[in-house]
Write a protein that holds these residues in place. Sequence first.
Motif, mmCIF file in Angstrom:
data_model
loop_
_atom_site.group_PDB
_atom_site.id
_atom_site.type_symbol
_atom_site.label_atom_id
_atom_site.label_comp_id
_atom_site.label_asym_id
_atom_site.label_seq_id
_atom_site.Cartn_x
_atom_site.Cartn_y
_atom_site.Cartn_z
ATOM 1 N N UNK A 182 -6.816 32.403 -5.672
ATOM 2 C CA UNK A 182 -5.812 33.224 -5.285
ATOM 3 C C UNK A 182 -6.148 33.743 -4.280
ATOM 4 N N UNK A 183 -6.960 32.902 -3.217
ATOM 5 C CA UNK A 183 -7.166 33.894 -1.920
ATOM 6 C C UNK A 183 -8.134 32.680 -1.216
ATOM 7 N N UNK A 184 -7.021 32.301 0.090
ATOM 8 C CA UNK A 184 -6.581 31.203 0.760
ATOM 9 C C UNK A 184 -8.199 31.063 1.261
ATOM 10 N N UNK A 185 -8.681 32.196 1.804
ATOM 11 C CA UNK A 185 -10.137 32.226 2.415
ATOM 12 C C UNK A 185 -11.173 31.500 1.845
ATOM 13 N N UNK A 186 -11.259 32.344 0.241
ATOM 14 C CA UNK A 186 -11.878 31.591 -0.332
ATOM 15 C C UNK A 186 -12.315 30.209 -0.384
ATOM 16 N N UNK A 187 -11.244 30.020 -0.747
ATOM 17 C CA UNK A 187 -10.627 27.930 -1.228
ATOM 18 C C UNK A 187 -10.842 27.896 0.626
ATOM 19 N N UNK A 188 -10.368 28.021 1.924
ATOM 20 C CA UNK A 188 -10.770 27.510 3.175
ATOM 21 C C UNK A 188 -12.527 27.004 3.109
ATOM 22 N N UNK A 189 -12.929 27.922 3.047
ATOM 23 C CA UNK A 189 -14.272 28.454 2.672
ATOM 24 C C UNK A 189 -15.236 27.023 2.090
ATOM 25 N N UNK A 190 -15.573 27.026 1.601
ATOM 26 C CA UNK A 190 -15.836 25.592 0.873
ATOM 27 C C UNK A 190 -15.782 24.346 0.717
ATOM 28 N N UNK A 191 -13.877 24.328 1.664
ATOM 29 C CA UNK A 191 -13.377 22.725 1.807
ATOM 30 C C UNK A 191 -13.876 22.658 3.468
ATOM 31 N N UNK A 192 -13.943 23.566 4.297
ATOM 32 C CA UNK A 192 -13.847 23.223 5.717
ATOM 33 C C UNK A 192 -16.116 23.331 6.202
ATOM 34 N N UNK A 193 -16.682 23.666 4.666
ATOM 35 C CA UNK A 193 -18.208 23.373 4.332
ATOM 36 C C UNK A 193 -17.748 21.922 4.444
ATOM 37 N N UNK A 194 -17.340 21.413 3.061
ATOM 38 C CA UNK A 194 -17.501 19.708 2.669
ATOM 39 C C UNK A 194 -16.336 18.727 3.287
ATOM 40 N N UNK A 195 -15.268 19.689 4.114
ATOM 41 C CA UNK A 195 -15.087 18.914 5.202
ATOM 42 C C UNK A 195 -13.708 17.982 3.486
ATOM 43 N N UNK A 196 -13.466 18.631 2.348
ATOM 44 C CA UNK A 196 -12.321 18.061 1.660
ATOM 45 C C UNK A 196 -11.569 19.167 1.791
ATOM 46 N N UNK A 197 -10.121 18.641 1.768
ATOM 47 C CA UNK A 197 -8.742 19.407 2.079
ATOM 48 C C UNK A 197 -7.862 18.573 0.844
ATOM 49 N N UNK A 198 -8.328 17.921 -0.126
ATOM 50 C CA UNK A 198 -7.443 17.993 -1.271
ATOM 51 C C UNK A 198 -6.485 18.865 -1.756
ATOM 52 N N UNK A 199 -5.049 18.569 -1.548
ATOM 53 C CA UNK A 199 -4.320 19.628 -2.166
ATOM 54 C C UNK A 199 -4.633 20.794 -1.918
#
Length: 293
Positions: A191-208
């Motif tokens: 429901x929040x692109x920033x909420x998903x972007x934070x952990x994706x950036x830290x773990x470098x996992x951007x699948x889907x």
Amino acid sequence: MVAFKGIWTKDFWRAVSGEYLATLIFVLLGLGSTINWAAGEEKPPPADLVLISLCFGLSIATMVQCFGHISGGHINPAVTVAMVVTRKLSLAKALFYVLAQCLGAVTGAGILYLVTPAAFRGSLGMTTVNSNISVGHALLVELIITFELVFTVFATCDPKRTDLGGSAGLAIGFAVGIGHLFAIPYTGASMNPARSFGPAMVTLDFENHWVYWVGPLLGAILAAGLYEYLYCPDPELKKRLKQLFQKDPSGKYREVEAEDISIKPGSMHTIDLEKSEKKDPFQESAGDVLSSV
């Protein structure tokens, strides 16, 4: 440069820093609720969906209450985009808001990564698409739950309503909690692109990862457009704009004086780039600058 004229004020940068800090705290607390401290056990229990939903919902309600009068309490790029398409926020200011929200989310996820033992980090609360559904279905789920959230934001913070009572922040928190209770098994309930972007950036996992931008943004734009222009249009604005097309007895369109088409402050709920530092729109009430996640 004219578009950026309204950002060179102390109050605006206070608002931007408020968005950064609010998103940092929200993401840190929300992602923290997803950590499974029983991961080392032989048969670890599944994630507690109610705990996670309550933590995200109550966290956003608290942050909206704390920062709503400072920045509008968006704490969500989807909400910021909804404000832009309904002319409540300028595009130039929105860019700074989204940047601050994303940086806050990365900082919050980074702090959680540092303080959590490696054995218990897991995916760090990343939002992932359930392998049993298609990416298209995941996109639709994110669109629906963000639509529900943003529609709640506009409805509970509408200055035209006189029937409202209670806390707008709490209503928004309930909307976030409901979305999580429904959608965690499907998409992790971003429901929040920033909420998903934070952990994706830290773990470098951007699948889907694109799903968590396109879905929420489309849902937010659809909700904002339907509320503002279909369900609850501003009657004062419509009335005054009609004056632009009035004809005189000869059949010609009459000349309209400036005072004839002036709009009462707050009637359009826009952000005025010409405001001075003494009266920045972000210092107005939640009715003028809508609060949300």
